[in-house]
Design a protein around this motif. Sequence first.
Motif, mmCIF file in Angstrom:
data_model
loop_
_atom_site.group_PDB
_atom_site.id
_atom_site.type_symbol
_atom_site.label_atom_id
_atom_site.label_comp_id
_atom_site.label_asym_id
_atom_site.label_seq_id
_atom_site.Cartn_x
_atom_site.Cartn_y
_atom_site.Cartn_z
ATOM 1 N N ALA A 194 13.675 -0.286 2.560
ATOM 2 C CA ALA A 194 12.847 -0.617 3.726
ATOM 3 C C ALA A 194 11.671 -1.488 3.329
ATOM 4 C CB ALA A 194 12.357 0.664 4.389
ATOM 5 N N ALA A 195 11.053 -1.174 2.184
ATOM 6 C CA ALA A 195 9.929 -1.988 1.711
ATOM 7 C C ALA A 195 10.375 -3.394 1.362
ATOM 8 C CB ALA A 195 9.283 -1.313 0.504
ATOM 9 N N ALA A 196 11.534 -3.507 0.692
ATOM 10 C CA ALA A 196 12.052 -4.830 0.327
ATOM 11 C C ALA A 196 12.390 -5.643 1.565
ATOM 12 C CB ALA A 196 13.281 -4.670 -0.559
ATOM 13 N N SER A 197 12.946 -4.975 2.576
ATOM 14 C CA SER A 197 13.272 -5.663 3.820
ATOM 15 C C SER A 197 12.017 -6.170 4.513
ATOM 16 C CB SER A 197 14.034 -4.715 4.742
ATOM 17 O OG SER A 197 14.323 -5.319 5.979
ATOM 18 N N ALA A 198 10.949 -5.377 4.486
ATOM 19 C CA ALA A 198 9.693 -5.790 5.102
ATOM 20 C C ALA A 198 9.120 -7.011 4.397
ATOM 21 C CB ALA A 198 8.699 -4.632 5.071
ATOM 22 N N VAL A 199 9.210 -7.032 3.072
ATOM 23 C CA VAL A 199 8.717 -8.185 2.301
ATOM 24 C C VAL A 199 9.518 -9.438 2.647
ATOM 25 C CG1 VAL A 199 8.529 -9.159 -0.022
ATOM 26 C CG2 VAL A 199 7.787 -6.802 0.414
ATOM 27 N N ARG A 200 10.850 -9.285 2.742
ATOM 28 C CA ARG A 200 11.681 -10.434 3.077
ATOM 29 C C ARG A 200 11.358 -10.969 4.478
ATOM 30 N NH1 ARG A 200 15.656 -7.247 0.488
ATOM 31 N NH2 ARG A 200 16.441 -6.516 2.515
ATOM 32 N N CYS A 201 11.149 -10.063 5.410
ATOM 33 C CA CYS A 201 10.835 -10.488 6.774
ATOM 34 C C CYS A 201 9.488 -11.214 6.831
ATOM 35 C CB CYS A 201 10.811 -9.268 7.697
ATOM 36 S SG CYS A 201 12.427 -8.559 8.041
ATOM 37 N N ALA A 202 8.507 -10.694 6.066
ATOM 38 C CA ALA A 202 7.200 -11.340 6.037
ATOM 39 C C ALA A 202 7.282 -12.728 5.419
ATOM 40 C CB ALA A 202 6.217 -10.467 5.256
ATOM 41 N N ALA A 203 8.087 -12.849 4.346
ATOM 42 C CA ALA A 203 8.252 -14.166 3.704
ATOM 43 C C ALA A 203 8.940 -15.138 4.619
ATOM 44 C CB ALA A 203 9.045 -13.984 2.400
#
Length: 292
Positions: free
Chosen positions: A275-284
């Motif tokens: 979930a954290a990795a997905s949030a980072v990808r979405c922010a990028a």
Amino acid sequence: ASLDNLAFPSCDSEPCKSLHGAMDRKDGGGVGGGDDKRAALRAKMKQVLENKTLKSAGAEPGPASNSAIGTGDAGGADAGGGVASSSSSRKPEAGGVSAISHVVAAGKDEDPWPEVPLIATSFGIEDGRKRAAELQRRGEFESVARMWSKLMYLARSAGSALLAPEVAALARDRCEVLALLERWAETEAACAEALGSSEARPLPADVARMLLWRGRARAELRRDFEGARGDLSEALRTSDDCESSSKEEIRDEAEELDAMLKEIALEDDRTATEAAASAVRCAAAAATAKSA
């Protein structure tokens, strides 16, 4: 409707396969080869429960058959006390809040299933055990849980007509059935009630097992790992007062619970990391789109 001359599916049927399905999780993950051991222990528990229900229904323990067992107008429940129709596709439901609704709604001093008439005596309780066994074979798992709630209500209503060891054994069997049905809300409540009883105190081996069942229920329901590990530790301490054969079984079940708690924790960590990795990808991606 009468149960006379009705044939029930054997324990190789789909409902019972669902009831006694392997504990392995969908991703096939395990901790230190725990999956195989958990599956073996679960198979052993399955056979214990099958033998108990067959014995209660008046049959010999061993492979289940399709023979009819008539006990009068029994339990799985329309308003007239008749048996609900069998469904081979019915599966055990997770024991969430809705699963315990009939217990909460009725309360300890009210009949949780008044449509099914049973007398508050040893004979009535034995009759109820048979009905619960039949409902289990039919795949009516909600009705099985409800019947066991009624059995405990009958035991409380019977007063001095039932000896304390009989009530304690009934409470233990109820907890075991609910745990095998994976109805976790009802399992936790039933174990807490049995463990807190001052009048019908269970034997040390039964106390240890109920602590383990409650520990798993806590983990499955709320991810209450602290409470689950507290129950696990107390179960192991209690097992020191048990006979050697019971102590070995309890320690096997404790090892199973410990492995399951580790597995659930690992799964939760993986989910949080993803979930954290997905949030980072979405922010990028959002930042890239904005700059473009």
